[in-house]
Design a protein around this motif. Sequence first.
Motif, PDB file in Angstrom:
ATOM      1  N   GLU A  89       0.845  -1.188   0.000  1.00  0.00           N
ATOM      2  CA  GLU A  89       0.000   0.000   0.000  1.00  0.00           C
ATOM      3  C   GLU A  89       0.883   1.241   0.000  1.00  0.00           C
ATOM      4  O   GLU A  89       2.000   1.221   0.532  1.00  0.00           O
ATOM      5  CB  GLU A  89      -0.919   0.026   1.223  1.00  0.00           C
ATOM      6  N   THR A  90       0.381   2.309  -0.599  1.00  0.00           N
ATOM      7  CA  THR A  90       1.140   3.550  -0.706  1.00  0.00           C
ATOM      8  C   THR A  90       0.394   4.681  -0.013  1.00  0.00           C
ATOM      9  O   THR A  90      -0.809   4.846  -0.206  1.00  0.00           O
ATOM     10  CB  THR A  90       1.368   3.918  -2.178  1.00  0.00           C
ATOM     11  N   THR A  94       0.240  13.696  -0.428  1.00  0.00           N
ATOM     12  CA  THR A  94      -1.068  14.354  -0.447  1.00  0.00           C
ATOM     13  C   THR A  94      -2.122  13.545   0.295  1.00  0.00           C
ATOM     14  O   THR A  94      -3.243  14.014   0.485  1.00  0.00           O
ATOM     15  CB  THR A  94      -1.535  14.563  -1.891  1.00  0.00           C
ATOM     16  N   LEU A  95      -1.793  12.300   0.680  1.00  0.00           N
ATOM     17  CA  LEU A  95      -2.637  11.366   1.419  1.00  0.00           C
ATOM     18  C   LEU A  95      -3.793  10.801   0.597  1.00  0.00           C
ATOM     19  O   LEU A  95      -4.400   9.813   0.984  1.00  0.00           O
ATOM     20  CB  LEU A  95      -3.200  12.004   2.703  1.00  0.00           C
ATOM     21  N   ALA A  96      -4.132  11.413  -0.542  1.00  0.00           N
ATOM     22  CA  ALA A  96      -5.182  10.899  -1.431  1.00  0.00           C
ATOM     23  C   ALA A  96      -6.492  10.670  -0.691  1.00  0.00           C
ATOM     24  O   ALA A  96      -7.157   9.644  -0.867  1.00  0.00           O
ATOM     25  CB  ALA A  96      -4.715   9.602  -2.110  1.00  0.00           C
ATOM     26  N   LEU A  97      -6.868  11.628   0.157  1.00  0.00           N
ATOM     27  CA  LEU A  97      -8.133  11.549   0.872  1.00  0.00           C
ATOM     28  C   LEU A  97      -9.180  12.437   0.191  1.00  0.00           C
ATOM     29  O   LEU A  97      -8.843  13.461  -0.402  1.00  0.00           O
ATOM     30  CB  LEU A  97      -7.961  12.002   2.323  1.00  0.00           C
ATOM     31  N   ILE A 160      -3.090   5.779   7.066  1.00  0.00           N
ATOM     32  CA  ILE A 160      -2.383   4.578   7.507  1.00  0.00           C
ATOM     33  C   ILE A 160      -3.374   3.478   7.866  1.00  0.00           C
ATOM     34  O   ILE A 160      -3.160   2.296   7.558  1.00  0.00           O
ATOM     35  CB  ILE A 160      -1.462   4.906   8.701  1.00  0.00           C
ATOM     36  N   SER A 161      -4.490   3.847   8.510  1.00  0.00           N
ATOM     37  CA  SER A 161      -5.511   2.853   8.862  1.00  0.00           C
ATOM     38  C   SER A 161      -6.070   2.176   7.624  1.00  0.00           C
ATOM     39  O   SER A 161      -6.345   0.968   7.639  1.00  0.00           O
ATOM     40  CB  SER A 161      -6.649   3.528   9.642  1.00  0.00           C
ATOM     41  N   ARG A 162      -6.245   2.939   6.559  1.00  0.00           N
ATOM     42  CA  ARG A 162      -6.762   2.360   5.314  1.00  0.00           C
ATOM     43  C   ARG A 162      -5.819   1.284   4.798  1.00  0.00           C
ATOM     44  O   ARG A 162      -6.253   0.212   4.364  1.00  0.00           O
ATOM     45  CB  ARG A 162      -6.944   3.467   4.264  1.00  0.00           C
ATOM     46  N   ALA A 163      -4.529   1.561   4.865  1.00  0.00           N
ATOM     47  CA  ALA A 163      -3.563   0.565   4.408  1.00  0.00           C
ATOM     48  C   ALA A 163      -3.589  -0.675   5.295  1.00  0.00           C
ATOM     49  O   ALA A 163      -3.553  -1.813   4.812  1.00  0.00           O
ATOM     50  CB  ALA A 163      -2.162   1.175   4.387  1.00  0.00           C
ATOM     51  N   ASP A 174       5.444   8.474   1.636  1.00  0.00           N
ATOM     52  CA  ASP A 174       6.079   9.591   0.945  1.00  0.00           C
ATOM     53  C   ASP A 174       5.975  10.842   1.815  1.00  0.00           C
ATOM     54  O   ASP A 174       4.899  11.422   1.959  1.00  0.00           O
ATOM     55  CB  ASP A 174       5.389   9.813  -0.403  1.00  0.00           C
ATOM     56  N   GLU A 175       7.094  11.243   2.416  1.00  0.00           N
ATOM     57  CA  GLU A 175       7.165  12.452   3.245  1.00  0.00           C
ATOM     58  C   GLU A 175       6.015  12.508   4.259  1.00  0.00           C
ATOM     59  O   GLU A 175       5.210  13.444   4.266  1.00  0.00           O
ATOM     60  CB  GLU A 175       7.134  13.705   2.355  1.00  0.00           C
ATOM     61  N   PRO A 176       5.901  11.527   5.152  1.00  0.00           N
ATOM     62  CA  PRO A 176       4.730  11.465   6.034  1.00  0.00           C
ATOM     63  C   PRO A 176       4.625  12.610   7.034  1.00  0.00           C
ATOM     64  O   PRO A 176       3.538  12.865   7.551  1.00  0.00           O
ATOM     65  CB  PRO A 176       4.918  10.126   6.768  1.00  0.00           C
TER      66      PRO A 176
END
Length: 264
Positions: A89-90, A94-97, A160-163, A174-176
């Motif tokens: 998982e990535t 931008t978190l893609a939310l 992170i929960s989604r992953a 990526d740059e968390p």
Amino acid sequence: MSTIATSSGPLIELKGIHKAFGGVRAVENVSLTVYPGEVVALLGHNGAGKSTLMKMLAGAYPIDSGEVRVSGQPANIGNPADSQNLGIETIYQTLALADNLDSVANLFLGRELMTKWGTLDDYAMEKAARDVFHRLNPNFKNIRVPVRSLSGGQRQVVAISRALYFNARALIMDEPCAALGPEETRMVHELVRKLKASGVGIFLISHDMPDVFGLSDRLSVMKNGKTVGTYNTAEVTEDEVLGMIIAGKKVTRVPESFAPKSLQ
């Protein structure tokens, strides 16, 4: 959240990976591994090739040549679904939310739970969401407000929960901690440590030296599409890492590392 037993073999192996865009060699003969419960930081200037390498592992870019192995088995990654099916998982910067949706909807976005009548199972999704959010951050309770109103640290919890809910074995981060304050950065560091403890392997793309030295077990520096060197983080200094990033200068006083120190 799945728990993965630590093994002596790599979780993810990238061997001799190549990628070109026209005449530009973005990634050239790069090899990299991550083991269960390990954080490997990937560093380099913009354009060094680190994001391109990780996008190939995530299935966003096709691999021109080279080999990917997952738990020792050859893996064909042609698209993001292939990567996800392998447990990779990535979490993008931008978190893609979806900002207009709440945390529960974002957790299951595109992979919603359905009732036997073919309708959305809101009860099951909220229960599962509360369980996984609580494991990462027991204080995160405002899960039904649009994520645009959440703090940066809370948004990271959702991503992170989604992953983890979908059984990630490996994470690309990526740059968390980009644009986070000190308290939220501390929260994300604690989340990463929990992931390590559960056996998840993490590739960490970062420009931030405190993140790199505070979280990673090994680090690998890229420049102009090639690997400069890969070392145990504890065995190199920040100045040496900067020398690799800026000048492409290998560290010669310690050997390169292709496995965590505990397995050498």
